[in-house]
Design a protein around this motif. Structure first.
Motif, PDB file in Angstrom:
ATOM      1  N   TRP A 290       5.016   0.935   6.429  1.00  0.00           N
ATOM      2  CA  TRP A 290       5.632   1.861   7.318  1.00  0.00           C
ATOM      3  C   TRP A 290       7.251   1.686   7.195  1.00  0.00           C
ATOM      4  CZ3 TRP A 290       2.243   5.289   9.045  1.00  0.00           C
ATOM      5  CH2 TRP A 290       1.132   4.794   9.197  1.00  0.00           C
TER       6      TRP A 290
ATOM      7  N   ARG B 113      -3.776  11.974  -8.858  1.00  0.00           N
ATOM      8  CA  ARG B 113      -3.189  12.366  -7.871  1.00  0.00           C
ATOM      9  C   ARG B 113      -3.853  11.653  -6.495  1.00  0.00           C
ATOM     10  NH1 ARG B 113       0.383  17.236  -7.843  1.00  0.00           N
ATOM     11  NH2 ARG B 113       0.919  17.134 -10.070  1.00  0.00           N
TER      12      ARG B 113
ATOM     13  N   ALA C 260       0.698   2.599   2.126  1.00  0.00           N
ATOM     14  CA  ALA C 260       2.074   2.162   1.875  1.00  0.00           C
ATOM     15  C   ALA C 260       2.672   1.605   3.167  1.00  0.00           C
ATOM     16  CB  ALA C 260       3.030   3.251   1.346  1.00  0.00           C
TER      17      ALA C 260
ATOM     18  N   PHE D 291      -2.187   8.563  -6.189  1.00  0.00           N
ATOM     19  CA  PHE D 291      -0.859   8.309  -5.900  1.00  0.00           C
ATOM     20  C   PHE D 291      -1.252   8.624  -4.237  1.00  0.00           C
ATOM     21  CE2 PHE D 291       2.541  11.184  -4.474  1.00  0.00           C
ATOM     22  CZ  PHE D 291       3.501  10.372  -4.810  1.00  0.00           C
ATOM     23  N   PHE D 292      -1.887   9.480  -3.909  1.00  0.00           N
ATOM     24  CA  PHE D 292      -2.262   9.957  -2.408  1.00  0.00           C
ATOM     25  C   PHE D 292      -2.353   8.517  -1.718  1.00  0.00           C
ATOM     26  CE2 PHE D 292      -4.655  11.174   1.106  1.00  0.00           C
ATOM     27  CZ  PHE D 292      -3.765  12.251   1.799  1.00  0.00           C
TER      28      PHE D 292
ATOM     29  N   GLU E 100      -1.844   5.538  -2.531  1.00  0.00           N
ATOM     30  CA  GLU E 100      -0.794   4.642  -2.588  1.00  0.00           C
ATOM     31  C   GLU E 100       0.057   5.080  -1.519  1.00  0.00           C
ATOM     32  OE1 GLU E 100       0.983   4.758  -6.336  1.00  0.00           O
ATOM     33  OE2 GLU E 100      -0.638   3.445  -7.403  1.00  0.00           O
ATOM     34  N   GLU E 101       0.516   6.375  -1.325  1.00  0.00           N
ATOM     35  CA  GLU E 101       1.276   6.797  -0.267  1.00  0.00           C
ATOM     36  C   GLU E 101       0.536   6.282   1.268  1.00  0.00           C
ATOM     37  OE1 GLU E 101       4.378   8.032  -0.106  1.00  0.00           O
ATOM     38  OE2 GLU E 101       4.425   7.404  -2.153  1.00  0.00           O
ATOM     39  N   ALA E 102      -0.916   6.494   1.265  1.00  0.00           N
ATOM     40  CA  ALA E 102      -1.456   6.549   2.511  1.00  0.00           C
ATOM     41  C   ALA E 102      -1.310   5.016   3.226  1.00  0.00           C
ATOM     42  CB  ALA E 102      -2.891   6.935   2.229  1.00  0.00           C
TER      43      ALA E 102
END
Length: 153
Positions: A152, A140, A150, A143-144, A146-148
């Protein structure tokens, strides 16, 4: 020497009042057996069989009837017999109590060991769950992250 010590302790010869009809050889045997019994009384232990006390007592009774001054030996013998009996009874009772306590403790140990293994199993299971949750948390976190980071858009 033992006979002298016995006589000295009583302040008279133990054979002074032997029946006059007793011959010298029998008197000597009585004295010898009195010494043997006195030595046996001194050497006896708690483990001395009850039968030995009975035999000594009967022999001393007979010697006393024949006029030998052995009352002090009989008194000591009775006291030792009484002490032996009371001590053996107390030891038997305490041994039974200790064996009962031992059996209870053994049962308690078995119960506690059973509970221990049950809780040990739960702990191992909980450890496995914690490790699995750590892996989930790490995934997680990735994944977190990666999202942070990513783009814009």
């Amino acid at each position: 020497m033992v006979y002298y010590d016995l006589c000295y302790s009583q302040r008279s010869f133990l054979h002074n009042h032997l029946l006059k009809s007793i011959n010298g050889k029998l008197a000597a045997e009585i004295i010898t057996e009195t010494i043997n019994i006195a030595n046996a009384i001194r050497a006896c232990r708690l483990s001395t069989p009850h039968g030995a006390y009975v035999l000594w007592e009967k022999t001393l009774d007979a010697f006393e009837i024949l006029g030998m001054n052995v009352g002090f030996l009989r008194t000591r013998l009775k006291r030792l017999l009484s002490l032996s009996f009371r001590t053996k009874q107390a030891l038997i009772r305490k041994s039974k109590e200790a064996k009962l306590e031992q059996a209870r403790a053994k049962d308690k140990v078995i119960t506690l060991e059973s509970k221990y293994w049950k809780w040990k199993e739960r702990m191992v299971s909980a450890d496995a769950k914690i490790e699995a949750l750590k892996e989930v948390a790490e995934r997680r976190e990735l994944f977190f992250q990666e999202e942070a980071v990513a783009p814009w858009g």
